[in-house]
Design a protein around this motif. Structure first.
Motif, PDB file in Angstrom:
ATOM      1  N   GLY A 174       0.818  -1.205   0.000  1.00  0.00           N
ATOM      2  CA  GLY A 174       0.000   0.000   0.000  1.00  0.00           C
ATOM      3  C   GLY A 174       0.854   1.258   0.000  1.00  0.00           C
ATOM      4  N   SER A 175       0.264   2.357  -0.455  1.00  0.00           N
ATOM      5  CA  SER A 175       0.933   3.671  -0.501  1.00  0.00           C
ATOM      6  C   SER A 175       2.174   3.666  -1.398  1.00  0.00           C
ATOM      7  N   HIS A 176       2.242   2.733  -2.343  1.00  0.00           N
ATOM      8  CA  HIS A 176       3.381   2.641  -3.266  1.00  0.00           C
ATOM      9  C   HIS A 176       4.705   2.496  -2.516  1.00  0.00           C
ATOM     10  N   GLU A 177       4.622   1.869  -1.334  1.00  0.00           N
ATOM     11  CA  GLU A 177       5.798   1.776  -0.467  1.00  0.00           C
ATOM     12  C   GLU A 177       6.922   0.938  -1.068  1.00  0.00           C
ATOM     13  N   LEU A 178       6.584  -0.128  -1.772  1.00  0.00           N
ATOM     14  CA  LEU A 178       7.623  -0.999  -2.323  1.00  0.00           C
ATOM     15  C   LEU A 178       8.385  -0.306  -3.446  1.00  0.00           C
ATOM     16  N   THR A 179       7.661   0.390  -4.294  1.00  0.00           N
ATOM     17  CA  THR A 179       8.311   1.149  -5.360  1.00  0.00           C
ATOM     18  C   THR A 179       9.204   2.231  -4.769  1.00  0.00           C
ATOM     19  N   GLY A 180       8.699   2.904  -3.739  1.00  0.00           N
ATOM     20  CA  GLY A 180       9.492   3.928  -3.070  1.00  0.00           C
ATOM     21  C   GLY A 180      10.771   3.373  -2.488  1.00  0.00           C
ATOM     22  N   ALA A 181      10.675   2.200  -1.853  1.00  0.00           N
ATOM     23  CA  ALA A 181      11.857   1.565  -1.267  1.00  0.00           C
ATOM     24  C   ALA A 181      12.847   1.172  -2.354  1.00  0.00           C
ATOM     25  N   ARG A 182      12.340   0.579  -3.420  1.00  0.00           N
ATOM     26  CA  ARG A 182      13.220   0.137  -4.510  1.00  0.00           C
ATOM     27  C   ARG A 182      13.913   1.329  -5.167  1.00  0.00           C
ATOM     28  N   GLU A 183      13.190   2.423  -5.348  1.00  0.00           N
ATOM     29  CA  GLU A 183      13.792   3.604  -5.962  1.00  0.00           C
ATOM     30  C   GLU A 183      14.879   4.212  -5.085  1.00  0.00           C
ATOM     31  N   MET A 184      14.825   3.922  -3.794  1.00  0.00           N
ATOM     32  CA  MET A 184      15.876   4.384  -2.877  1.00  0.00           C
ATOM     33  C   MET A 184      17.093   3.471  -2.900  1.00  0.00           C
ATOM     34  N   GLY A 185      16.985   2.343  -3.601  1.00  0.00           N
ATOM     35  CA  GLY A 185      18.089   1.407  -3.677  1.00  0.00           C
ATOM     36  C   GLY A 185      17.965   0.214  -2.759  1.00  0.00           C
ATOM     37  N   MET A 186      16.836   0.102  -2.064  1.00  0.00           N
ATOM     38  CA  MET A 186      16.600  -1.050  -1.200  1.00  0.00           C
ATOM     39  C   MET A 186      16.100  -2.235  -2.007  1.00  0.00           C
ATOM     40  N   LYS A 187      16.210  -3.410  -1.435  1.00  0.00           N
ATOM     41  CA  LYS A 187      15.526  -4.580  -1.955  1.00  0.00           C
ATOM     42  C   LYS A 187      14.145  -4.597  -1.309  1.00  0.00           C
ATOM     43  N   ALA A 188      13.126  -4.975  -2.048  1.00  0.00           N
ATOM     44  CA  ALA A 188      11.763  -4.894  -1.537  1.00  0.00           C
ATOM     45  C   ALA A 188      11.016  -6.194  -1.786  1.00  0.00           C
ATOM     46  N   VAL A 189      10.243  -6.604  -0.785  1.00  0.00           N
ATOM     47  CA  VAL A 189       9.447  -7.828  -0.855  1.00  0.00           C
ATOM     48  C   VAL A 189       8.008  -7.504  -0.463  1.00  0.00           C
ATOM     49  N   GLN A 190       7.068  -8.012  -1.231  1.00  0.00           N
ATOM     50  CA  GLN A 190       5.649  -7.861  -0.889  1.00  0.00           C
ATOM     51  C   GLN A 190       5.215  -9.040  -0.034  1.00  0.00           C
TER      52      GLN A 190
END
Length: 232
Positions: A174-190
């Motif tokens: 929710g809140s586009h949080e995963l895309t936001g994290a990935r764009e910061m350079g993090m790895k993201a998991v749903q």
């Protein structure tokens, strides 16, 4: 190498879809007002409630005045019923959530929280057994910014003392949080372990094909250890 795992709160570590639920349609019914009208005015204050400009009572008062349904009794009733429902949520914290946070810390992996919340949710998060298990917590109501603003991720990274590429972000999406994290350079998991409980129109996020999924809390440990090189 993963040095920190940052979590969302709702539909990630706890779920609102347990025990009593109290959403906009329930509030509108209690007020005897059309749901469409209530949602219109309620959503107008949502961002400011999330950013700490209004407490729950203040946001509700503005909403009900715009709706023509304001009274102190109505505000108190809605706040009380929200707290009852949120109480059910935090009285039913899954053992798996506690286990996950503790296991990560036992492996010397830092844990963080980034959550978009209102004042009543913030209060219960801070008083919950989960809160002491975070090395850093970015709560939108306190920070004055919310996901997916890059700054809230930066603050979490700085507080944890790690680099973005060393972070794993876990959330329902929710809140586009995963895309936001990935764009910061993090790895993201749903995470999808609560998804079966949600119902329309309150499903925060559908399954996202461009992110890996975790169906169980233990999958996060596996992602960190196997996929991204953390040694047990």
């Amino acid at each position: 190498m993963i040095k920190a795992v940052i979590f969302d709160m709702f539909e990630t570590l706890v779920t609102l879809f347990t025990g009593r639920t109290y959403f906009s349609e329930n509030i509108a019914e209690d007020l005897g007002e059309p749901i469409e009208a209530f949602r219109k005015y309620w959503h107008e204050t949502e961002k400011d409630r999330t950013l700490g400009k209004y407490s729950m009572k203040e946001g509700l008062s503005i909403t009900l005045k715009n709706l023509g349904a304001y009274s102190e009794e109505n505000v108190e009733m809605i706040c009380r019923k929200r707290l009852e429902a949120l109480g059910d949520t935090f009285n039913a914290i899954p053992e798996e959530s506690i286990w996950l946070l503790k296991t990560l810390r036992e492996k010397n992996i830092k844990t963080g929280l980034i959550t978009n919340t209102f004042s009543d949710e913030r209060d219960l998060i801070r008083s919950s057994p989960l809160f002491p298990l975070f090395d850093a917590a970015m709560i939108s109501y306190e920070q004055g910014i919310s996901k997916p603003d890059p700054e809230i991720y930066r603050r979490a990274i700085k507080a944890l003392g790690v680099k973005a590429e060393d972070c794993l972000y876990v959330g329902d999406g929710g809140s586009h949080e995963l895309t936001g994290a990935r764009e910061m350079g993090m790895k993201a998991v749903q995470c999808t372990w609560f998804s079966r409980l949600a119902f329309e129109p309150h499903i925060p996020c559908p399954p996202l094909d461009d992110f890996p999924h975790a169906e169980k809390q233990e999958d996060i440990i596996k992602f960190a250890e196997i996929h991204w090189g953390v040694n047990p």
